[in-house]
Design a protein around this motif. Structure first.
Motif, short mmCIF file in Angstrom:
data_model
loop_
_atom_site.label_atom_id
_atom_site.label_comp_id
_atom_site.label_asym_id
_atom_site.label_seq_id
_atom_site.Cartn_x
_atom_site.Cartn_y
_atom_site.Cartn_z
N GLN A 122 -16.02 24.65 -32.28
CA GLN A 122 -16.31 23.32 -31.82
C GLN A 122 -16.97 23.56 -30.59
O GLN A 122 -16.68 24.22 -29.76
CB GLN A 122 -14.90 22.61 -31.63
CG GLN A 122 -14.06 22.24 -33.03
CD GLN A 122 -13.23 23.61 -33.65
OE1 GLN A 122 -12.86 24.40 -32.54
NE2 GLN A 122 -13.50 23.93 -34.72
N TYR A 123 -18.02 22.34 -30.07
CA TYR A 123 -18.53 22.43 -29.21
C TYR A 123 -19.10 21.03 -28.83
O TYR A 123 -19.07 20.12 -29.58
CB TYR A 123 -20.19 23.34 -29.46
CG TYR A 123 -20.87 22.54 -30.43
CD1 TYR A 123 -22.01 21.57 -29.99
CD2 TYR A 123 -20.81 22.69 -31.81
CE1 TYR A 123 -22.67 20.84 -30.85
CE2 TYR A 123 -21.53 22.09 -32.88
CZ TYR A 123 -22.66 21.11 -32.10
OH TYR A 123 -23.31 20.66 -33.11
N SER A 124 -19.51 21.16 -27.31
CA SER A 124 -19.98 19.83 -26.85
C SER A 124 -21.03 19.97 -25.57
O SER A 124 -20.34 20.75 -24.83
CB SER A 124 -18.71 18.66 -26.66
OG SER A 124 -19.21 17.50 -25.94
N ASN A 125 -22.01 19.32 -25.49
CA ASN A 125 -22.89 19.29 -24.34
C ASN A 125 -23.38 20.53 -24.05
O ASN A 125 -23.29 20.78 -22.70
CB ASN A 125 -21.85 18.56 -23.28
CG ASN A 125 -22.71 17.85 -22.11
OD1 ASN A 125 -23.81 17.41 -22.62
ND2 ASN A 125 -22.52 17.80 -21.04
N LEU A 126 -23.89 21.42 -24.82
CA LEU A 126 -24.34 22.66 -24.49
C LEU A 126 -25.77 22.50 -24.83
O LEU A 126 -26.36 21.73 -25.55
CB LEU A 126 -23.52 23.83 -25.43
CG LEU A 126 -22.39 23.87 -25.62
CD1 LEU A 126 -21.58 24.83 -26.42
CD2 LEU A 126 -21.98 24.33 -24.08
N ALA A 147 -26.64 25.94 -33.93
CA ALA A 147 -27.61 24.89 -33.75
C ALA A 147 -26.79 23.68 -32.91
O ALA A 147 -26.16 22.70 -33.61
CB ALA A 147 -28.08 24.42 -35.09
N THR A 148 -26.36 24.02 -31.66
CA THR A 148 -25.72 22.79 -31.03
C THR A 148 -26.37 21.73 -30.39
O THR A 148 -25.82 20.70 -29.89
CB THR A 148 -25.12 23.65 -29.84
OG1 THR A 148 -26.04 24.32 -29.15
CG2 THR A 148 -24.00 24.84 -30.10
N GLY A 149 -27.80 21.88 -30.68
CA GLY A 149 -28.66 20.81 -29.86
C GLY A 149 -28.44 20.79 -28.43
O GLY A 149 -27.77 21.54 -27.92
N CYS A 150 -29.01 19.68 -27.72
CA CYS A 150 -28.98 19.69 -26.24
C CYS A 150 -28.17 18.46 -25.92
O CYS A 150 -28.66 17.38 -26.11
CB CYS A 150 -30.45 19.65 -25.67
SG CYS A 150 -30.34 19.22 -23.97
N GLY A 151 -26.83 18.52 -25.59
CA GLY A 151 -25.92 17.49 -25.35
C GLY A 151 -25.50 16.79 -26.53
O GLY A 151 -24.40 16.06 -26.39
N LYS A 152 -25.37 17.53 -27.81
CA LYS A 152 -24.76 17.03 -29.06
C LYS A 152 -23.28 17.67 -29.05
O LYS A 152 -22.92 18.22 -28.00
CB LYS A 152 -25.61 17.52 -30.11
CG LYS A 152 -26.74 16.86 -30.40
CD LYS A 152 -27.45 17.40 -31.61
CE LYS A 152 -28.95 16.84 -31.69
NZ LYS A 152 -29.55 17.06 -33.17
N TYR A 153 -22.53 17.09 -29.96
CA TYR A 153 -21.20 17.69 -30.20
C TYR A 153 -20.78 17.68 -31.69
O TYR A 153 -21.51 17.04 -32.26
CB TYR A 153 -20.12 16.75 -29.43
CG TYR A 153 -19.89 15.30 -29.91
CD1 TYR A 153 -19.01 15.19 -30.97
CD2 TYR A 153 -21.00 14.54 -29.49
CE1 TYR A 153 -18.97 13.84 -31.36
CE2 TYR A 153 -20.91 13.09 -30.02
CZ TYR A 153 -19.82 12.79 -31.25
OH TYR A 153 -19.55 11.66 -31.57
#
Length: 278
Positions: A122-126, A147-153
């Protein structure tokens, strides 16, 4: 936001991502009655109190840490009747790198068999660029970067393919690391590997035979077979797998499949009654 009297804000502010810190400024109008501001967050389907603040007439800063599961906030009157003023209401998005799979353990894997395991991250804001690495050559990862994206969660799944090649234990560590924040997950992997189980196939019908019968035994397995006799004075098996009959009576012949690096040993017995020739 501004409130007059007992008016409640029924349109709360909804979050666009996992909330972390709520900050705002608030004051009341000079010369009004004493009163308060109640701040709430919406968590798992219900409103929960954050604070019951009583501001003065000067602007004051407020800061609260939100529940990770909160999806919106609201302000409303707890009691009193006075005009309140709010400005600069801000909720920052939480930054985290977590897993609901803290470790992977396989107690009884079989050598040569392929094992698949998943790690839920689980990730957020990376930022983009969360790397995934491991050590063991027997463990293959489905990806080297999340593939966390930029600022995604959200959640990403890392799939491990484990291929035990020998008896023993595979020790590995999957490391998930975000360079920008320094957040790191280390997930230990432990796989205990056993030999495969052999099956002996033995179709000879020899439960009852005659002393004059000539029989060659045909048991088979992955590994070579050898035979033993419970009483060689009655019968035994020679090197060519021929049953050598010495007397009438009852005897047990056991087929043994040899142990190897890949397979456990196995055995299968047959009870034989040897009769006088007709």
């Amino acid at each position: 936001y501004s409130l007059i009297g007992q008016t409640r804000i029924y349109e709360p502010a909804a979050f666009t991502g996992p909330g972390h810190i709520l900050t705002f400024e608030a004051r009341k109008e000079a010369g009004t009655a004493v009163g308060n501001i109640q701040i709430q967050q919406y968590v798992n389907g219900e409103w929960k109190d954050i604070d019951d603040a009583n501001p003065g007439t000067d602007w004051r800063d407020y800061r609260y840490e939100l529940d990770r599961n909160a999806t919106k906030i609201r302000f409303y009157n707890g009691y009193g009747s006075y005009k309140r003023y709010f400005k600069n209401v801000l909720v920052t998005q939480a930054t985290y790198l977590e897993t609901t799979t803290p470790a992977i353990t396989e107690e009884q894997s079989i050598i040569g068999d392929e094992i698949t395991k998943n790690i839920a991250v689980q990730y957020s804001n990376l930022f983009e660029g969360v790397t995934v690495t491991n050590v063991s050559d027997n463990v293959t990862l489905s990806t080297s970067e999340l593939a966390t994206g930029c600022g995604k969660y959200g959640e990403e799944i890392v799939t491990l393919t484990i291929r035990p090649t020998e008896i023993g234990t595979i020790y590995d560590t999957v490391t998930i690391h975000d360079e920008a924040t320094g957040l790191t997950l280390n997930i230990p992997v432990t796989v205990h590997t056993q030999r495969k189980t052999q099956t002996i196939l033995w179709e000879d019908s020899i439960e009852t035979i005659y002393a004059t019968d000539e029989i060659t035994l045909t048991a088979t397995a992955v590994n070579p077979i050898h035979y033993t006799s419970s009483d060689s004075a009655i019968a035994y098996v020679d090197e060519a797998n021929k049953l050598i009959i010495n007397a009438i009576g009852n005897v047990t012949i056991t087929a043994h499949a040899a142990e190897s690096e890949t397979y456990n040993p196995a055995e299968l017995s047959k009870n034989i009654t040897i009769l006088h020739a007709v």
